[in-house]
Design an enzyme around this catalytic site. Structure first.
Site, PDB file in Angstrom:
ATOM      1  N   ASP A  73      15.069  11.490 -30.228  1.00 50.13           N
ATOM      2  CA  ASP A  73      15.661  12.013 -28.934  1.00 50.13           C
ATOM      3  C   ASP A  73      15.365  11.289 -27.765  1.00 50.13           C
ATOM      4  O   ASP A  73      14.479  11.208 -26.931  1.00 50.13           O
ATOM      5  CB  ASP A  73      14.914  13.419 -28.789  1.00 50.13           C
ATOM      6  CG  ASP A  73      15.489  14.230 -27.613  1.00 50.13           C
ATOM      7  OD1 ASP A  73      16.622  13.999 -27.393  1.00 50.13           O
ATOM      8  OD2 ASP A  73      14.872  15.398 -27.419  1.00 50.13           O
ATOM      9  N   CYS A  76      14.687  11.824 -23.772  1.00 45.55           N
ATOM     10  CA  CYS A  76      14.263  13.247 -23.542  1.00 45.55           C
ATOM     11  C   CYS A  76      13.336  13.234 -22.398  1.00 45.55           C
ATOM     12  O   CYS A  76      12.621  12.224 -22.164  1.00 45.55           O
ATOM     13  CB  CYS A  76      13.452  13.524 -24.524  1.00 45.55           C
ATOM     14  SG  CYS A  76      12.913  15.325 -24.450  1.00 45.55           S
ATOM     15  N   ASN A 239      10.755   9.647 -23.654  1.00 43.83           N
ATOM     16  CA  ASN A 239      11.089   8.909 -24.731  1.00 43.83           C
ATOM     17  C   ASN A 239      11.849   7.944 -24.437  1.00 43.83           C
ATOM     18  O   ASN A 239      13.282   7.907 -24.402  1.00 43.83           O
ATOM     19  CB  ASN A 239      11.814   9.879 -25.738  1.00 43.83           C
ATOM     20  CG  ASN A 239      10.777  11.160 -26.473  1.00 43.83           C
ATOM     21  OD1 ASN A 239       9.479  10.972 -25.922  1.00 43.83           O
ATOM     22  ND2 ASN A 239      11.381  11.874 -27.165  1.00 43.83           N
ATOM     23  N   HIS A 290       2.790  13.908 -20.635  1.00 44.20           N
ATOM     24  CA  HIS A 290       4.174  14.745 -20.151  1.00 44.20           C
ATOM     25  C   HIS A 290       4.142  15.956 -20.322  1.00 44.20           C
ATOM     26  O   HIS A 290       5.007  17.100 -19.977  1.00 44.20           O
ATOM     27  CB  HIS A 290       5.277  14.110 -21.109  1.00 44.20           C
ATOM     28  CG  HIS A 290       5.283  14.616 -22.378  1.00 44.20           C
ATOM     29  ND1 HIS A 290       4.047  14.680 -23.371  1.00 44.20           N
ATOM     30  CD2 HIS A 290       6.358  15.273 -23.244  1.00 44.20           C
ATOM     31  CE1 HIS A 290       4.508  15.143 -24.138  1.00 44.20           C
ATOM     32  NE2 HIS A 290       5.820  15.701 -24.388  1.00 44.20           N
TER      33      HIS A 290
END
Length: 367
Positions: A73, A76, A239, A290
């Site tokens: 991902d 992200c 990410n 996060h």
């Protein structure tokens, strides 16, 4: 002091001894030290084990890119948009019905996507997925500023109690898996910047752009359904890869801490904390937690009672037509966000500016 989990000076875990840090996550973090080119590794208090490596970490290397650290991902992250109106004027039932229509589509054309910053090739192949939330822990959430902890900082950013915002957590959808698949490498060896790393980074940057636009489209669509004016405010990926000279900083489930305010959300039954990071903390690699981080893996949640049958701890209304996903994403699957943020403050990584209460969360309208 950081969590006492390793004698290797290259590794710092910013959690107190009372924090919920699984041994499996620490072992995955220590495995990062064996990879080619690794200079330093930082674990955040939301650290938890992932399928291919730890989530909630940052890894700094010398001239080596490890695509599998970032994972499938690419890009992200989370975005926060300011909304017009206030909590006092908001009608929750009306907002609930409006956001339930979020999966009806956004009708973004290829030209629209290109104008918004998506590379043309990706716009043509993946433009149809712009404005989709995705699965897992992704969401679109209507929130209200609940309390101010740092009045001076709040004034600087125009924050006030009762203000409403949208928090969107989503990524690059089908683009990310394609990026990772195009750049295979021996696990732990990575790609040298001069021998394949630069090609990965080009694709990575395209995925990063797609993810950013996807969050914007979701926010614009949600605001349109709510009938409220909206403006972009924060966008924080967690990410991704940042290259500075010959050094490569990888983040996997770790927010960048060097661009101002960062939202740190809990579960869908907990507050979100808006924090001001200190990017200069030694060993933290300019990174931050996060979110709350998982406390229980998805499979362990399947036999539990459906979270939709229980009162939400903070009164949030959650739109999730998928019973399996609702169980996997129940509030008790996540760590205590107040403890996570407390660890950030304990280590000087951030200070709380405001807390935001979730009002309506959209996960999926499809069973």
């Amino acid at each position: 002091m950081t969590h006492p989990c390793s004698s290797d000076a290259r590794l710092c875990v910013f959690a107190t001894e009372s924090s919920w840090i699984e041994g499996a996550a620490v072992r995955q973090l220590e495995q990062m030290l064996t990879r080619r080119g690794v200079i330093a590794v930082a674990g955040m208090p939301d650290l938890h084990p992932g399928h291919k490596g730890p989530v909630g970490c940052a890894v700094l290397t010398n001239a080596v890119v490890h695509p599998d650290i970032v994972g499938t991902d690419v890009g992200c992250g989370m975005t926060v948009w300011r909304l017009g109106g206030s909590l006092r004027r908001l009608r929750i039932e009306k907002a609930l019905k409006a956001l339930a229509r979020l999966d009806e589509g956004c009708d973004i054309t290829v030209d629209d996507a290109i104008r918004m910053g998506v590379p043309e090739a990706i716009a043509r192949t993946h433009g149809g997925s712009l404005g989709t939330v995705g699965g897992g822990n992704h969401f679109v959430e209507l929130q209200a500023v609940h309390a101010i902890s740092d009045p001076d900082e709040a004034i600087r950013h125009g924050l006030s109690v009762g203000q409403i915002v949208l928090l969107v957590h989503s990524g690059s959808r089908g683009v990310g898996p394609e990026v990772l698949a195009r750049h295979p490498c021996v696990r732990g060896e990575g790609l040298l910047l001069d021998e394949g790393g630069s090609a990965y980074l080009a694709d990575h940057d395209a995925g990063l752009a797609f993810a950013r636009v996807n969050r914007s489209v979701l926010a614009m669509r949600a605001a349109e359904l709510l009938g409220l004016a909206a403006e972009p405010w924060l966008d924080v990926p967690h990410n991704h890869v940042v290259v500075e000279g010959r050094q490569v900083l990888h983040r996997k489930g770790a927010a960048q801490a060097d661009f101002g305010l960062v939202p740190v959300p809990g579960s869908r039954g907990a507050m979100t904390y808006l924090v001001m990071p200190d990017p200069e903390v030694p060993g933290a690699l300019r990174s931050l937690a996060h979110g709350a981080g998982r406390k229980r893996d998805r499979s362990s949640m399947h036999e539990r009672r459906d979270a939709r049958e229980r009162p939400n701890p903070v009164g949030n209304r959650v739109i999730c037509a998928d019973a399996r996903l609702a169980r996997e994403e129940a509030p008790e699957a996540y760590k205590n966000i107040a403890s996570v943020v407390g660890d950030l403050e304990h280590h000087g990584l951030a200070r709380v500016v405001a807390t935001l209460r979730p009002l309506v969360t959209y996960k999926t309208g499809r069973p």
